[in-house]
Design an enzyme around this catalytic site. Structure first.
Site, PDB file in Angstrom:
ATOM      1  N   PRO A   1       0.837  -1.194   0.000  1.00  0.00           N
ATOM      2  CG  PRO A   1      -0.654  -1.541   1.735  1.00  0.00           C
ATOM      3  CD  PRO A   1       0.656  -2.019   1.196  1.00  0.00           C
ATOM      4  CE  LYS A   2       2.858   7.291  -3.571  1.00  0.00           C
ATOM      5  NZ  LYS A   2       2.668   8.316  -2.540  1.00  0.00           N
ATOM      6  CD1 TRP A   3       2.365   2.503   3.722  1.00  0.00           C
ATOM      7  CD2 TRP A   3       0.599   2.990   5.008  1.00  0.00           C
ATOM      8  NE1 TRP A   3       1.866   1.322   4.187  1.00  0.00           N
ATOM      9  CE2 TRP A   3       0.782   1.584   4.986  1.00  0.00           C
ATOM     10  CE3 TRP A   3      -0.447   3.527   5.753  1.00  0.00           C
ATOM     11  CZ2 TRP A   3      -0.051   0.717   5.687  1.00  0.00           C
ATOM     12  CZ3 TRP A   3      -1.272   2.670   6.453  1.00  0.00           C
ATOM     13  CH2 TRP A   3      -1.074   1.285   6.412  1.00  0.00           C
TER      14      TRP A   3
ATOM     15  CG  ASP B   1      -1.190   9.021  -1.985  1.00  0.00           C
ATOM     16  OD1 ASP B   1      -2.235   9.539  -2.369  1.00  0.00           O
ATOM     17  OD2 ASP B   1      -0.111   9.617  -1.919  1.00  0.00           O
ATOM     18  N   GLY B   2      -2.596   4.788  -2.958  1.00  0.00           N
ATOM     19  CA  GLY B   2      -2.445   3.950  -4.132  1.00  0.00           C
ATOM     20  C   GLY B   2      -1.641   2.714  -3.782  1.00  0.00           C
TER      21      GLY B   2
END
Length: 353
Positions: A29-31, A176-177
């Protein structure tokens, strides 16, 4: 402090990709927080930022947690985040960068941070940066096997289908993505060797002003964007930038006929004082210093289509990108109703892997 990898270290970066790659990568996951490289040598702790400025003094509660949860001697790459309810709260995180020691202590209690670890650069006397990411991840899992909140180990998968599900679901928790990392890649400071797949959407916004470029009034710095809320108030939703210097000069001439007095403008000073969401005098982090946030007011008569990633509260999380003018749209039609709202997702489920 004597570690095999010493501060400052510029973190490994990512370049944008349109889609999730099919194979050869690990997905995370994009934090949405502050990138942070943590250096610990016994009782000595330093938290380095993406721009190599130390953040240690701003997060005293994290220094305590790092000493309790991380190995005695290590260098760990990760992200500082603040969790409010079941979502990440970047706005609260920004407020943690404050010059006053008393304020720092108060915010550490009121809005404590968490650290999400996703790479291991050194452990004990060993420099791991030359090792493949797959090996570094296995070492990180062993090193943090007994870690507990507020220190977390990020989720990981080599399954592109699961990464796609994360991309769709986790936005509802404020993420975020998705990030894709080559499994066989070494740690490359300041190099864009990872991939980031982020949400991208478009919105039609009202142009209500612009900020002057730092090099002078003959250049536009950024366009200020507005959307109408349910009550008919034009709220500041963010800014669009990234123009060439030639285009910045053209915009000053192009928008000259729309320049108006601040009196009577939707974002006039008296409206700011009454609490209406408008261009603020102290947007962003206090690292911005004495940056000028004044703006040139424009009659809100022109509509612009922009690309954005996601909304945080009532504003775009990041600076939007200009796409095109929309002469076919009426400003009054530019409302929040056009924006896609992600389905809520429990951040606790993301953190628990």
């Amino acid at each position: 402090m004597q570690l095999p990898v010493m501060p400052p270290v510029k973190p490994m970066l990512a370049k944008a990709a349109a889609r999730i790659p099919a194979e050869g990568h690990a997905f995370e996951p994009k934090w949405d927080g502050f990138r942070a490289i943590v250096f610990r040598d016994g009782d000595e702790v330093e938290i380095g930022s993406r721009n190599e400025r130390p953040m240690t003094r701003y997060f005293p509660e994290m220094v305590t947690a790092i000493k309790a949860q991380l190995p005695e001697r290590c260098v760990v790459d990760g992200e500082l985040v603040i969790i409010t309810g079941d979502r990440l709260d970047f706005e609260a995180l920004q407020q943690r960068i404050h010059p006053a020691e008393s304020r720092i202590r108060l915010l550490a209690e009121e809005t404590p941070a968490a650290f999400v670890a996703f790479d291991l650069l050194a452990l004990g006397d060993e420099d791991l940066t030359g090792r493949p990411f797959g090996e570094r991840r296995e070492a990180l899992e062993r090193a943090l096997a007994s870690a507990a909140a507020p220190v977390h180990l990020t989720s990981i998968s080599t399954d592109p289908a699961l990464a796609g599900a994360w991309f769709d679901q986790f936005e509802g928790a404020g993420l975020d993505g998705v990030v894709a990392k080559p499994l066989d890649g070494p740690y490359t400071p300041n190099a864009r060797t990872m991939l980031k797949i982020k949400h991208e959407r478009t919105a039609d916004c009202v142009l209500a002003g612009y900020r002057v470029h730092k090099e002078g009034a003959h250049l536009v710095g950024s366009l200020l964007l507005g959307l109408y809320d349910e009550s008919g108030e034009l709220l500041n939703v963010g800014a669009a930038s990234a123009f060439t210097m030639a285009r910045r000069a053209e915009l000053v001439t192009e928008l000259e006929s729309l320049v108006t007095d601040i009196e009577g403008h939707p974002w006039a000073p008296e409206k700011q004082e009454s609490g209406t969401r408008t261009p603020r005098n102290a947007e962003g982090s206090r690292w911005s210093g004495k940056k000028d946030y004044s703006f040139v007011p424009l009659r809100p008569e022109r509509v612009v289509e922009v690309k954005y990633d996601h909304l945080e509260g009532q504003r775009f999380r990041h600076t939007a990108q200009f796409k095109r003018w929309r002469p076919d749209r009426e400003p009054a039609s530019c409302t929040y109703e056009q924006l896609e709202v992600p389905v809520k997702y429990d951040l606790g489920d993301v953190l628990s892997g």
